[in-house]
Design a protein around this motif. Structure first.
Motif, PDB file in Angstrom:
ATOM      1  N   ARG A  39       0.846  -1.190   0.000  1.00 34.18           N
ATOM      2  CA  ARG A  39       0.000   0.000   0.000  1.00 34.18           C
ATOM      3  C   ARG A  39       0.883   1.242   0.000  1.00 34.18           C
ATOM      4  O   ARG A  39       1.777   1.374   0.848  1.00 34.18           O
ATOM      5  N   PRO A  40       0.662   2.174  -0.909  1.00 37.66           N
ATOM      6  CA  PRO A  40       1.485   3.392  -0.944  1.00 37.66           C
ATOM      7  C   PRO A  40       1.299   4.210   0.330  1.00 37.66           C
ATOM      8  O   PRO A  40       0.235   4.151   0.970  1.00 37.66           O
ATOM      9  N   PRO A  41       2.312   4.978   0.714  1.00 39.34           N
ATOM     10  CA  PRO A  41       2.199   5.782   1.935  1.00 39.34           C
ATOM     11  C   PRO A  41       1.133   6.864   1.846  1.00 39.34           C
ATOM     12  O   PRO A  41       0.564   7.279   2.858  1.00 39.34           O
ATOM     13  N   VAL A  42       0.847   7.316   0.609  1.00 39.44           N
ATOM     14  CA  VAL A  42      -0.130   8.393   0.391  1.00 39.44           C
ATOM     15  C   VAL A  42      -1.017   8.012  -0.793  1.00 39.44           C
ATOM     16  O   VAL A  42      -0.504   7.612  -1.842  1.00 39.44           O
ATOM     17  N   PRO A  43      -2.351   8.110  -0.672  1.00 39.09           N
ATOM     18  CA  PRO A  43      -3.211   7.880  -1.840  1.00 39.09           C
ATOM     19  C   PRO A  43      -2.996   8.974  -2.883  1.00 39.09           C
ATOM     20  O   PRO A  43      -2.602  10.092  -2.548  1.00 39.09           O
ATOM     21  N   PHE A  44      -3.262   8.641  -4.130  1.00 40.40           N
ATOM     22  CA  PHE A  44      -3.197   9.667  -5.175  1.00 40.40           C
ATOM     23  C   PHE A  44      -4.576  10.287  -5.343  1.00 40.40           C
ATOM     24  O   PHE A  44      -5.572   9.572  -5.479  1.00 40.40           O
ATOM     25  N   TYR A  45      -4.624  11.608  -5.343  1.00 46.38           N
ATOM     26  CA  TYR A  45      -5.885  12.321  -5.496  1.00 46.38           C
ATOM     27  C   TYR A  45      -5.896  13.040  -6.846  1.00 46.38           C
ATOM     28  O   TYR A  45      -5.011  13.832  -7.145  1.00 46.38           O
ATOM     29  N   THR A 203      -2.703  21.407  -6.357  1.00 47.96           N
ATOM     30  CA  THR A 203      -3.598  22.484  -5.935  1.00 47.96           C
ATOM     31  C   THR A 203      -3.710  22.453  -4.412  1.00 47.96           C
ATOM     32  O   THR A 203      -3.328  21.474  -3.768  1.00 47.96           O
ATOM     33  N   GLU A 204      -4.265  23.520  -3.850  1.00 44.99           N
ATOM     34  CA  GLU A 204      -4.428  23.573  -2.396  1.00 44.99           C
ATOM     35  C   GLU A 204      -5.326  22.439  -1.913  1.00 44.99           C
ATOM     36  O   GLU A 204      -5.044  21.798  -0.891  1.00 44.99           O
ATOM     37  N   GLU A 205      -6.406  22.171  -2.634  1.00 48.41           N
ATOM     38  CA  GLU A 205      -7.336  21.112  -2.234  1.00 48.41           C
ATOM     39  C   GLU A 205      -6.648  19.755  -2.197  1.00 48.41           C
ATOM     40  O   GLU A 205      -6.773  18.996  -1.237  1.00 48.41           O
ATOM     41  N   THR A 206      -5.887  19.445  -3.262  1.00 47.30           N
ATOM     42  CA  THR A 206      -5.204  18.156  -3.330  1.00 47.30           C
ATOM     43  C   THR A 206      -4.133  18.040  -2.260  1.00 47.30           C
ATOM     44  O   THR A 206      -3.998  17.003  -1.595  1.00 47.30           O
ATOM     45  N   LEU A 207      -3.369  19.118  -2.074  1.00 49.65           N
ATOM     46  CA  LEU A 207      -2.296  19.091  -1.086  1.00 49.65           C
ATOM     47  C   LEU A 207      -2.841  18.913   0.329  1.00 49.65           C
ATOM     48  O   LEU A 207      -2.295  18.149   1.126  1.00 49.65           O
ATOM     49  N   LEU A 208      -3.947  19.572   0.634  1.00 45.88           N
ATOM     50  CA  LEU A 208      -4.552  19.415   1.952  1.00 45.88           C
ATOM     51  C   LEU A 208      -5.074  17.996   2.158  1.00 45.88           C
ATOM     52  O   LEU A 208      -4.986  17.441   3.262  1.00 45.88           O
ATOM     53  N   LEU A 209      -5.623  17.395   1.096  1.00 46.08           N
ATOM     54  CA  LEU A 209      -6.069  16.000   1.204  1.00 46.08           C
ATOM     55  C   LEU A 209      -4.903  15.090   1.544  1.00 46.08           C
ATOM     56  O   LEU A 209      -5.015  14.183   2.377  1.00 46.08           O
ATOM     57  N   GLU A 221      -5.865  24.111  10.737  1.00 47.97           N
ATOM     58  CA  GLU A 221      -5.355  25.465  10.517  1.00 47.97           C
ATOM     59  C   GLU A 221      -3.845  25.449  10.276  1.00 47.97           C
ATOM     60  O   GLU A 221      -3.330  26.208   9.463  1.00 47.97           O
ATOM     61  N   ALA A 222      -3.139  24.568  10.999  1.00 49.14           N
ATOM     62  CA  ALA A 222      -1.693  24.468  10.820  1.00 49.14           C
ATOM     63  C   ALA A 222      -1.358  23.859   9.462  1.00 49.14           C
ATOM     64  O   ALA A 222      -0.451  24.325   8.756  1.00 49.14           O
ATOM     65  N   LEU A 223      -2.108  22.818   9.071  1.00 53.56           N
ATOM     66  CA  LEU A 223      -1.851  22.185   7.772  1.00 53.56           C
ATOM     67  C   LEU A 223      -2.109  23.153   6.625  1.00 53.56           C
ATOM     68  O   LEU A 223      -1.425  23.104   5.597  1.00 53.56           O
ATOM     69  N   VAL A 224      -3.082  24.047   6.785  1.00 57.73           N
ATOM     70  CA  VAL A 224      -3.350  25.063   5.766  1.00 57.73           C
ATOM     71  C   VAL A 224      -2.111  25.943   5.557  1.00 57.73           C
ATOM     72  O   VAL A 224      -1.764  26.300   4.430  1.00 57.73           O
ATOM     73  N   GLN A 225      -1.419  26.270   6.659  1.00 55.10           N
ATOM     74  CA  GLN A 225      -0.211  27.094   6.554  1.00 55.10           C
ATOM     75  C   GLN A 225       0.941  26.330   5.894  1.00 55.10           C
ATOM     76  O   GLN A 225       1.659  26.886   5.059  1.00 55.10           O
ATOM     77  N   PHE A 226       1.100  25.072   6.232  1.00 53.78           N
ATOM     78  CA  PHE A 226       2.152  24.264   5.596  1.00 53.78           C
ATOM     79  C   PHE A 226       1.860  24.084   4.106  1.00 53.78           C
ATOM     80  O   PHE A 226       2.767  24.171   3.274  1.00 53.78           O
ATOM     81  N   ALA A 227       0.589  23.837   3.779  1.00 55.73           N
ATOM     82  CA  ALA A 227       0.212  23.715   2.361  1.00 55.73           C
ATOM     83  C   ALA A 227       0.435  25.033   1.636  1.00 55.73           C
ATOM     84  O   ALA A 227       0.938  25.058   0.505  1.00 55.73           O
ATOM     85  N   GLY A 228       0.084  26.144   2.294  1.00 57.65           N
ATOM     86  CA  GLY A 228       0.280  27.452   1.687  1.00 57.65           C
ATOM     87  C   GLY A 228       1.737  27.746   1.419  1.00 57.65           C
ATOM     88  O   GLY A 228       2.090  28.326   0.368  1.00 57.65           O
ATOM     89  N   LEU A 229       2.618  27.342   2.341  1.00 64.89           N
ATOM     90  CA  LEU A 229       4.055  27.528   2.135  1.00 64.89           C
ATOM     91  C   LEU A 229       4.524  26.759   0.901  1.00 64.89           C
ATOM     92  O   LEU A 229       5.263  27.295   0.059  1.00 64.89           O
ATOM     93  N   PHE A 230       4.074  25.507   0.783  1.00 64.28           N
ATOM     94  CA  PHE A 230       4.487  24.700  -0.371  1.00 64.28           C
ATOM     95  C   PHE A 230       3.994  25.321  -1.677  1.00 64.28           C
ATOM     96  O   PHE A 230       4.730  25.380  -2.672  1.00 64.28           O
TER      97      PHE A 230
END
Length: 304
Positions: A39-45, A203-209, A221-230
């Protein structure tokens, strides 16, 4: 979630899901190959990309995934092997990869010369999914092996041994980045043996997923900031304001793991992203971007 549930949640075509289940039933996995189906560590969205890839593979075609860094090419390839229930063989191309690296080489065993099978040979024999990583770094000697393997002939001629036909479940998935040192343009004969998928930027949606799936216990809220940085780094790299060295999704996920382990977020981001730039001026630019997203005062409790 099991493999098909991940596709159902993304509303992938029910007809494709039925065909995928049919494929898995028609190609049961041999017991000694179970360890290669992971099983991959992260699903593909990405519904559209998944539908294109699954349809092509069900029709017996090979795929070439191309696009910028951090667009999920290898994650998609690993997910496809898992979804189809096939053993995965990773074949990384570099300057020393030649035909013997792919097919195999002679070795002396039990007082006789035998073939030590290479990854392409094993993939062909056992119905595996072979990931041809950085295929645009392949030398002519290695590419020549792939021509007959990837086209309608689906055979491998092993010099001094025999010709083998590819298992009906065998598929190959090439990945390539543009502009890496040592890469070159693929010739038309090789490209014609693939269906090509150009991977879109995250995209932001995919990265947050991805982040929420990897770290379900983290604060949104913290993950939104990490995603925004990326995404900030992605935009700067697209405009050639910085290199792509810090645009590293693996580095971002690794940084969040160290935050979960107790490290301050700013230090974690330095290790995972910022310090991958060795130019002082570029590193300062990235540090300024980090300051706008990840406060110096943050601790582990602010993220998890």
């Amino acid at each position: 979630m099991d493999a098909l549930e991940i596709l159902q949640r993304q509303q992938v075509s029910p007809g494709l899901l039925r065909e995928l289940e049919k494929f898995r039933k028609e190609h049961p996995l041999e017991e000694h190959l179970v360890y290669r189906v992971a099983r991959p560590p992260v699903p593909f969205y990405g519904k559209e990309i998944l539908e294109m890839a699954i349809t092509a593979l069900l029709q017996g075609e090979n795929l070439l995934l191309c696009g910028a860094k951090a667009t999920g090419k290898n994650i998609l390839a690993e997910n496809l092997a898992w979804l189809f229930g096939r053993p995965l063989y990773n074949i990384s191309f570099h300057v020393n990869t030649d035909s013997s690296s792919l097919i195999g080489t002679d070795t002396f065993r039990d007082n006789e010369v035998q073939l030590r099978q290479g990854p392409v040979y094993q993939c062909a024999q056992y119905g595996g999914f072979g990931v041809l990583d950085e295929i645009n770094m392949a030398k002519n000697d290695a590419v020549s092996v792939l021509h007959a393997t990837l086209d309608y002939r689906r055979i491998i001629d092993v010099p001094g041994y025999d010709r083998i036909s590819l298992h009906t479940a065998t598929r190959f998935i090439g990945t390539m980045n543009y502009g890496y040192a040592g890469t070159r343009e693929l010739n038309e004969a090789l490209v014609s043996r693939f269906l090509v998928i150009r991977m879109p930027d995250l995209t932001e949606e995919t990265l947050l997923l991805i982040l929420e799936t990897s770290f379900p216990e983290a604060k949104r809220e913290a993950l939104v900031q990490f995603a925004g940085l990326f995404l900030d780094l992605q935009a700067k790299a697209a405009n050639s304001e910085i290199s792509t060295k810090a645009l590293d999704l693996r580095g971002l996920l690794a940084a969040l793991k160290t935050v979960r382990g107790g490290l301050r977020p700013r230090l974690a981001v330095s290790m995972g992203l910022t310090n991958k730039c060795f130019d002082g001026f570029e590193r300062e630019l990235i540090e300024d971007m980090v300051m706008t997203r990840i406060p110096e005062s943050w601790g582990t409790e602010d993220v998890f």
